[in-house]
Design a protein around this motif. Structure first.
Motif, PDB file in Angstrom:
ATOM      1  N   UNK B 145      79.443 -51.596  21.432  1.00  0.00           N
ATOM      2  CA  UNK B 145      80.003 -50.973  22.643  1.00  0.00           C
ATOM      3  C   UNK B 145      80.600 -49.589  22.410  1.00  0.00           C
ATOM      4  N   UNK B 146      80.773 -49.184  21.159  1.00  0.00           N
ATOM      5  CA  UNK B 146      81.422 -47.893  20.928  1.00  0.00           C
ATOM      6  C   UNK B 146      80.470 -46.814  20.422  1.00  0.00           C
ATOM      7  N   UNK B 147      79.207 -47.159  20.223  1.00  0.00           N
ATOM      8  CA  UNK B 147      78.210 -46.182  19.788  1.00  0.00           C
ATOM      9  C   UNK B 147      77.807 -45.337  21.003  1.00  0.00           C
ATOM     10  N   UNK B 148      77.854 -44.020  20.873  1.00  0.00           N
ATOM     11  CA  UNK B 148      77.598 -43.157  22.038  1.00  0.00           C
ATOM     12  C   UNK B 148      76.195 -43.365  22.610  1.00  0.00           C
ATOM     13  N   UNK B 149      75.216 -43.570  21.732  1.00  0.00           N
ATOM     14  CA  UNK B 149      73.846 -43.778  22.226  1.00  0.00           C
ATOM     15  C   UNK B 149      73.732 -45.124  22.964  1.00  0.00           C
ATOM     16  N   UNK B 150      74.469 -46.108  22.491  1.00  0.00           N
ATOM     17  CA  UNK B 150      74.518 -47.401  23.194  1.00  0.00           C
ATOM     18  C   UNK B 150      75.144 -47.204  24.577  1.00  0.00           C
ATOM     19  N   UNK B 151      76.265 -46.512  24.615  1.00  0.00           N
ATOM     20  CA  UNK B 151      76.969 -46.252  25.883  1.00  0.00           C
ATOM     21  C   UNK B 151      76.031 -45.586  26.891  1.00  0.00           C
ATOM     22  N   UNK B 152      75.297 -44.580  26.408  1.00  0.00           N
ATOM     23  CA  UNK B 152      74.382 -43.863  27.313  1.00  0.00           C
ATOM     24  C   UNK B 152      73.298 -44.796  27.841  1.00  0.00           C
ATOM     25  N   UNK B 153      72.759 -45.637  26.968  1.00  0.00           N
ATOM     26  CA  UNK B 153      71.719 -46.568  27.406  1.00  0.00           C
ATOM     27  C   UNK B 153      72.238 -47.536  28.462  1.00  0.00           C
ATOM     28  N   UNK B 154      73.435 -48.022  28.273  1.00  0.00           N
ATOM     29  CA  UNK B 154      74.001 -49.001  29.227  1.00  0.00           C
ATOM     30  C   UNK B 154      74.158 -48.389  30.614  1.00  0.00           C
TER      31      UNK B 154
END
Lengths: 311, 311
Positions: B145-154
């Motif tokens: 939940x804290x990875x910026x690329x993960x955040x963008x995907x969500x």
């Protein structure tokens, strides 16, 4: 019936029912090596296809009869469906329910302004109470599965499915009182004559299977299946249609019903009732029939008691 | 981030995710006097929105790093999502799971060819095991939940919702580790700036609510909420985004979560997990905010243990 007459059935009820979605699932397709299309009547108003037949039956009554109201006896989906259809059409609905019916079902009928009469939990008491209401009010009795107008209305789910997915090899639907499968097979015969209609039935209440074998309406000795919507027997109006247009019946075990229901809930994330899981169980039970075929399934409803799940 | 960059995030992951349906419900609208649009990520592959972020994070790795694989620690939806995303992209996924994780979740990871390492059920053991795998294999660690690329995907779930329904007054989404709401609020700010984003959180783990009050990341003393996906705390990358773009947090009680979940299962016939029910509960809890408004809700997932239902 002609093709034009059947089309008119659909046009008449169309304003009062949801055109329910047809869903697909990679996971289900992989499980059975077929391409499966679920006609999701669990998303229908009142949570089952029965709104279609109930609506059509009321719409077919002469104005004068409509004003006197309607009556049926049911503890299940038809009670809700008829109450809802009646409310939509400004007609008074008397619903005879057994004293054993759960409060949730009684409340659902009340929500749609259905007038409930409670009777002893047996067929004789139900019929007596219905007859009494007919006499006192002049209301018209509408049978949940053997009324021809009801049967025609139920068939419109398969009509929508066929319009959306042509060239289906099979349509599977559950068999209880026979209204759904009679309507389905009639519409399918007229609008997609190459599609075979298969009924799905629990072994525990396999009256339709036995009726097709013997050529007369058979009854069930016991009725303790989890598929509570499928306990009733075929009727004199739907049986001849079923004999003529249904290809075969696949029977499934109770555990197969539960497994199919779990598969759909867990993998497809939709709530279907055990009666609908019977059709999925039939699909999974005989993979050799459906391999590489296009299969439509009527998901008949999604009304379950969350406090009484089989998982 | 620019609007164009965010659009590119969506274009990159688009081939790998379902464009999930946006459902409406007369009954839900009547219940809250609002017009509600449910963005149904319970129908996403792997049963939750997390596939979006996982896919985006892997796609952003340089070829050389991708070849060495990826690693995360998760017992929940992110474990499945990262395994699935990795499989789709031909990348090796190491998943560190606590020994307490249910077999069903381990099996789901195995189905997607995720390589499971079991560790003691505490954060220190998880982190140590992940670090060890990174050292030994050169795999890249991806935080749920804290990875910026993960955040963008969500955030792409809300992008699809906004494309389909313009002029939403509000978007409500659940808050756990903060990845979903950070991504949602970022995309909403860029593509529908008048829409307010509201977080929904159980009272029992109201760290986001308290963090926004205090201005620093707060933790939870206890974490026994039924919304098992929302137990984690915010992170250093998502918190600043949440502070900037989230309007407010609505907190709900455990019984309100169960009631909302029951409402959606019974009335809408779809399976949503407790974490998603938190957002519905927030909608129903503060009717005065949402009256006559257009409200989008991110239904985050539908992964539940049918043997452990709260009904």
């Amino acid at each position: 019936m002609t093709t034009t007459e059947l089309q008119q059935v659909y046009e008449i009820i169309k304003p009062y029912v949801h055109k329910t979605p047809v869903l697909t699932s990679r996971l289900l397709n992989a499980e059975c090596d077929a391409t499966v299309f679920l006609k999701c009547e669990n998303f229908q108003k009142t949570g089952s296809y029965k709104l279609r037949g109930a609506t059509h039956a009321i719409l077919n009554l002469p104005e004068l009869d409509r004003n006197k109201g309607i009556v049926t006896h049911s503890s299940g989906n038809f009670a809700q469906a008829l109450s809802c259809a009646a409310k939509n059409l400004g007609v008074k609905a008397h619903i005879v329910m057994p004293s054993s019916a759960p409060n949730a079902k009684k409340n659902a009928v009340k929500e749609y302004s259905g007038i409930i009469t409670v009777c002893d939990p047996n067929l004789k008491a139900r019929e007596a109470e219905s007859a009494k209401i007919q006499q006192e009010t002049g209301a018209t009795f509408i049978h949940p599965s053997n009324d021809l107008q009801v049967i025609l209305g139920q068939g419109t789910a398969s009509y929508e499915l066929i319009q959306e997915q042509s060239n289906l090899d099979y349509i599977i639907c559950p068999v209880g009182g026979g209204g759904l499968i009679a309507g389905t097979s009639l519409f399918t015969h007229h609008f997609s004559p190459k599609t075979k209609v298969i009924g799905a039935e629990p072994f525990k209440v396999d009256d339709a299977y036995r009726s097709l074998l013997s050529g007369k309406i058979e009854t069930n000795e016991i009725s303790d299946t989890i598929a509570d919507g499928l306990k009733t027997n075929l009727g004199s109006n739907n049986f001849p249609i079923i004999q003529k247009y249904v290809d075969r019946i696949i029977r499934v075990k109770e555990q197969e019903i539960v497994d199919a229901m779990r598969f759909v809930w867990e993998r497809m994330k939709i709530v279907i009732e055990p009666s609908s899981a019977v059709a999925i169980a039939a699909l999974l039970k005989e993979p050799q029939i459906f391999e590489n075929k296009k299969v439509g399934i009527i998901i008949s409803g999604g009304n379950v008691d969350l406090g009484q799940l089989p998982f």
